[in-house]
Enzyme design. Structure first.
Site, mmCIF file in Angstrom:
data_model
loop_
_atom_site.group_PDB
_atom_site.id
_atom_site.type_symbol
_atom_site.label_atom_id
_atom_site.label_comp_id
_atom_site.label_asym_id
_atom_site.label_seq_id
_atom_site.Cartn_x
_atom_site.Cartn_y
_atom_site.Cartn_z
ATOM 1 N N ASN A 145 0.855 -1.183 0.000
ATOM 2 C CA ASN A 145 0.000 0.000 0.000
ATOM 3 C C ASN A 145 0.889 1.231 0.000
ATOM 4 O O ASN A 145 1.949 1.234 0.637
ATOM 5 C CB ASN A 145 -0.859 -0.002 1.276
ATOM 6 C CG ASN A 145 -1.744 1.237 1.399
ATOM 7 O OD1 ASN A 145 -2.430 1.616 0.439
ATOM 8 N ND2 ASN A 145 -1.737 1.877 2.569
ATOM 9 N N SER A 168 4.857 6.743 2.295
ATOM 10 C CA SER A 168 5.465 5.453 2.622
ATOM 11 C C SER A 168 4.827 4.357 1.775
ATOM 12 O O SER A 168 3.626 4.388 1.508
ATOM 13 C CB SER A 168 5.214 5.100 4.099
ATOM 14 O OG SER A 168 5.648 6.131 4.972
ATOM 15 N N HIS A 180 0.895 5.060 1.261
ATOM 16 C CA HIS A 180 0.168 5.869 2.234
ATOM 17 C C HIS A 180 0.829 7.251 2.315
ATOM 18 O O HIS A 180 2.055 7.341 2.415
ATOM 19 C CB HIS A 180 0.194 5.194 3.608
ATOM 20 C CG HIS A 180 -0.530 5.979 4.659
ATOM 21 N ND1 HIS A 180 -1.908 5.978 4.754
ATOM 22 C CD2 HIS A 180 -0.078 6.814 5.612
ATOM 23 C CE1 HIS A 180 -2.272 6.783 5.744
ATOM 24 N NE2 HIS A 180 -1.176 7.295 6.284
ATOM 25 N N ASP A 222 -2.600 0.502 8.098
ATOM 26 C CA ASP A 222 -1.409 1.333 7.846
ATOM 27 C C ASP A 222 -0.266 0.994 8.804
ATOM 28 O O ASP A 222 0.620 1.826 9.048
ATOM 29 C CB ASP A 222 -1.755 2.837 7.937
ATOM 30 C CG ASP A 222 -2.788 3.255 6.908
ATOM 31 O OD1 ASP A 222 -2.801 2.676 5.804
ATOM 32 O OD2 ASP A 222 -3.597 4.151 7.214
HETATM 33 C C1 GAR Z 1 -2.519 9.090 -2.797
HETATM 34 O O1 GAR Z 1 -2.057 10.277 -2.188
HETATM 35 C C2 GAR Z 1 -2.338 7.914 -1.872
HETATM 36 O O2 GAR Z 1 -1.141 7.972 -1.119
HETATM 37 C C3 GAR Z 1 -3.533 8.063 -0.977
HETATM 38 O O3 GAR Z 1 -4.574 8.447 -1.829
HETATM 39 C C4 GAR Z 1 -4.036 9.150 -2.944
HETATM 40 C C5 GAR Z 1 -4.493 8.471 -4.206
HETATM 41 O O4 GAR Z 1 -4.135 9.217 -5.343
HETATM 42 N N1 GAR Z 1 -3.836 6.844 -0.298
HETATM 43 C C6 GAR Z 1 -4.422 6.783 0.891
HETATM 44 O O5 GAR Z 1 -4.756 7.773 1.507
HETATM 45 C C7 GAR Z 1 -4.633 5.389 1.414
HETATM 46 N N2 GAR Z 1 -5.269 5.423 2.698
HETATM 47 P P1 GAR Z 1 -4.281 8.578 -6.787
HETATM 48 O O6 GAR Z 1 -5.677 7.964 -6.856
HETATM 49 O O7 GAR Z 1 -4.147 9.731 -7.732
HETATM 50 O O8 GAR Z 1 -3.191 7.548 -6.959
#
Ligand code: GAR
Length: 210
Positions: A107, A136, A109, A145
């Site tokens: 994942n 991360s 995060h 997480d």
């Molecule tokens: C990213 O910033 C990712 O790190 C975060 O959501 C966004 C997705 O962007 N993930 C989380 O918060 C997981 N809990 P994307 O759809 O443009 O890749």
């Protein structure tokens, strides 16, 4: 060539970075399916535009988290991935689905774990007065997480930042962070052994700084 299944709930910019790197020949991987809990996710459209199998499954109507996960992962398993990449997948995955796939799910995060698990990480970093923030990539375990961190990217928090500005700065580093981590995993140099990350057969002392 490592077979990737990508789970995404929204925009899919991390997915797009993976697809672009594969197309450019800089990531030896194949995305064999993209799965979402949100039928309208832009990530699904990005997959279809690239000719990749894409499907969504709504959680509504399932009796429990485990029942939803079982149905979703039955579809994921059908494309026979080597690795499942959660890239902006915003649903908690239950312990049963996670523990059935040890070391086969990662994942990304948007925080320097173990700081700021869960949602609203950028605002939380600002509220805490952090001068540094980042993202991360970690192995998924049953603890939200909380799985072993493989690699991180750091950015400064700058005067005048709001959550959106900080999120954009972090996102620009997420894409190369995720790609580089996937290269390490694809090359077989990184793996999860007994709850810790191993690099070249030895235990990783702290997250790779990418
Ligand atoms: C990213 O910033 C990712 O790190 C975060 O959501 C966004 C997705 O962007 N993930 C989380 O918060 C997981 N809990 P994307 O759809 O443009 O890749």
């Amino acid at each position: 060539t490592i077979r990737l299944a990508v789970l995404a709930s929204g925009r899919g910019s991390n997915l797009q970075a993976i697809l672009d790197a594969i197309a450019a020949g800089t990531l030896a991987a194949e995305v064999v399916g993209v799965f979402s809990d949100k039928p309208g996710a832009l990530a699904l459209q990005r997959a279809r535009d690239a000719g990749i199998h894409a499907e969504a499954l709504r959680a509504r109507g399932f009796a429990s988290r485990d029942a939803f996960d079982a149905a979703l992962f039955e579809r994921v398993d059908a494309v026979h991935p080597d690795l499942i990449v959660c890239a902006g997948y915003m649903r908690i995955i239950g312990a049963a689905a996670v523990e059935a796939r040890p070391g086969r799910m990662v994942n990304i995060h948007p925080s320097l774990l173990p700081l700021f698990k869960g949602l609203h990480t950028h605002q939380s970093a600002l509220d805490a007065g952090e001068t540094e923030h980042g993202a991360s990539v970690h192995y998924v375990t049953a603890e939200l997480d909380g799985g072993p961190v493989i690699a991180q990217a750091r950015v400064p928090v700058l005067p005048g930042d709001d959550a959106d500005a900080l999120a954009a700065r972090v996102l620009s580093r997420e894409h190369p962070l995720l790609l580089e981590t996937l290269r390490w995993i694809a090359s077989g140099r990184i793996a999860l052994h007994e709850h810790s990350v191993h690099v070249d057969g030895g235990r990783l002392r702290g997250p790779l700084q990418l």
